[in-house]
Design a protein around this motif. Structure first.
Motif, short mmCIF file in Angstrom:
data_model
loop_
_atom_site.label_atom_id
_atom_site.label_comp_id
_atom_site.label_asym_id
_atom_site.label_seq_id
_atom_site.Cartn_x
_atom_site.Cartn_y
_atom_site.Cartn_z
N ARG A 40 0.84 -1.20 0.00
CA ARG A 40 0.00 0.00 0.00
C ARG A 40 0.87 1.25 0.00
NH1 ARG A 40 -2.14 -0.11 5.07
NH2 ARG A 40 -0.34 1.14 5.64
N ASP A 41 1.90 1.27 0.85
CA ASP A 41 2.79 2.43 0.92
C ASP A 41 3.57 2.61 -0.38
OD1 ASP A 41 1.85 2.82 3.48
OD2 ASP A 41 3.64 2.04 4.46
N PHE A 42 4.02 1.51 -0.97
CA PHE A 42 4.74 1.57 -2.24
C PHE A 42 3.85 2.17 -3.33
CE2 PHE A 42 5.80 -0.32 -6.33
CZ PHE A 42 7.15 -0.02 -6.43
N ILE A 43 2.61 1.69 -3.41
CA ILE A 43 1.69 2.19 -4.42
C ILE A 43 1.39 3.66 -4.18
CG2 ILE A 43 -0.70 2.01 -5.25
CD1 ILE A 43 -0.34 -1.08 -4.86
N ARG A 44 1.16 4.06 -2.95
CA ARG A 44 0.90 5.48 -2.64
C ARG A 44 2.09 6.35 -3.04
NH1 ARG A 44 -1.96 4.97 3.27
NH2 ARG A 44 -4.01 4.40 2.48
N LYS A 45 3.29 5.86 -2.80
CA LYS A 45 4.50 6.61 -3.12
C LYS A 45 4.59 6.86 -4.62
CE LYS A 45 9.52 6.30 -3.00
NZ LYS A 45 10.67 5.49 -2.61
N HIS A 46 4.22 5.87 -5.41
CA HIS A 46 4.38 5.95 -6.86
C HIS A 46 3.10 6.33 -7.59
CE1 HIS A 46 8.46 4.51 -6.70
NE2 HIS A 46 8.06 3.63 -5.80
N TYR A 47 2.05 6.63 -6.85
CA TYR A 47 0.75 6.86 -7.45
C TYR A 47 0.72 8.05 -8.40
CZ TYR A 47 -4.28 6.59 -7.88
OH TYR A 47 -5.54 6.44 -8.37
N ASP A 49 2.85 8.80 -10.60
CA ASP A 49 3.47 8.44 -11.86
C ASP A 49 2.38 8.32 -12.93
OD1 ASP A 49 4.28 6.60 -14.02
OD2 ASP A 49 6.10 6.29 -12.82
N PRO A 50 2.53 9.01 -14.07
CA PRO A 50 1.49 8.98 -15.11
C PRO A 50 1.11 7.58 -15.56
CG PRO A 50 3.15 10.62 -15.64
CD PRO A 50 3.65 9.86 -14.45
N GLU A 51 2.07 6.67 -15.65
CA GLU A 51 1.75 5.30 -16.07
C GLU A 51 0.89 4.60 -15.03
OE1 GLU A 51 2.26 3.97 -19.12
OE2 GLU A 51 2.94 6.01 -19.54
N VAL A 52 1.14 4.86 -13.77
CA VAL A 52 0.34 4.25 -12.71
C VAL A 52 -1.07 4.83 -12.73
CG1 VAL A 52 0.11 3.96 -10.21
CG2 VAL A 52 2.36 3.78 -11.28
#
Length: 70
Positions: A40-47, A49-52
Motif C-alpha cells: 500500500r505504501d509503495f503504491i501510494r508513493k508511486h501513485y 506516476d502517469p503510467e500508474v
C-alpha cells in the motif's frame, strides 16, 4: 469488503525474519498484514506516476463493467 487474492513472491530469508519480528512485537497482526501495508505504501508513493494513473483508470473502468481499453 475488499476481495483479497493470493500473491506469491520469493524474498530473502532475512526479510521474512524481520517481518516475523514486526508481528511478534505487535506492529502487525500477521506477515500478510505487514506485506499489504508495505505494498500500500509503495503504491501510494508511486501513485503520481502517469503510467500508474493510466493503469488505475483502466482498472476502474474494468471494475465498472467497461473493457478498460482507452
Amino acid at each position: 469488503m475488499v476481495r483479497l487474492v493470493t500473491l506469491t513472491a520469493k524474498v530473502p530469508e532475512s526479510y521474512v525474519k524481520l517481518l516475523e519480528l514486526l508481528v511478534k512485537e505487535g506492529m502487525y497482526t500477521s506477515r500478510s498484514d505487514a506485506v499489504r501495508a508495505a505494498l500500500r505504501d509503495f503504491i501510494r508513493k508511486h501513485y503520481n506516476d502517469p503510467e500508474v494513473l493510466k493503469l488505475q483508470l483502466r482498472l476502474n473502468r474494468q471494475a465498472a463493467g467497461g473493457d478498460g481499453r482507452g
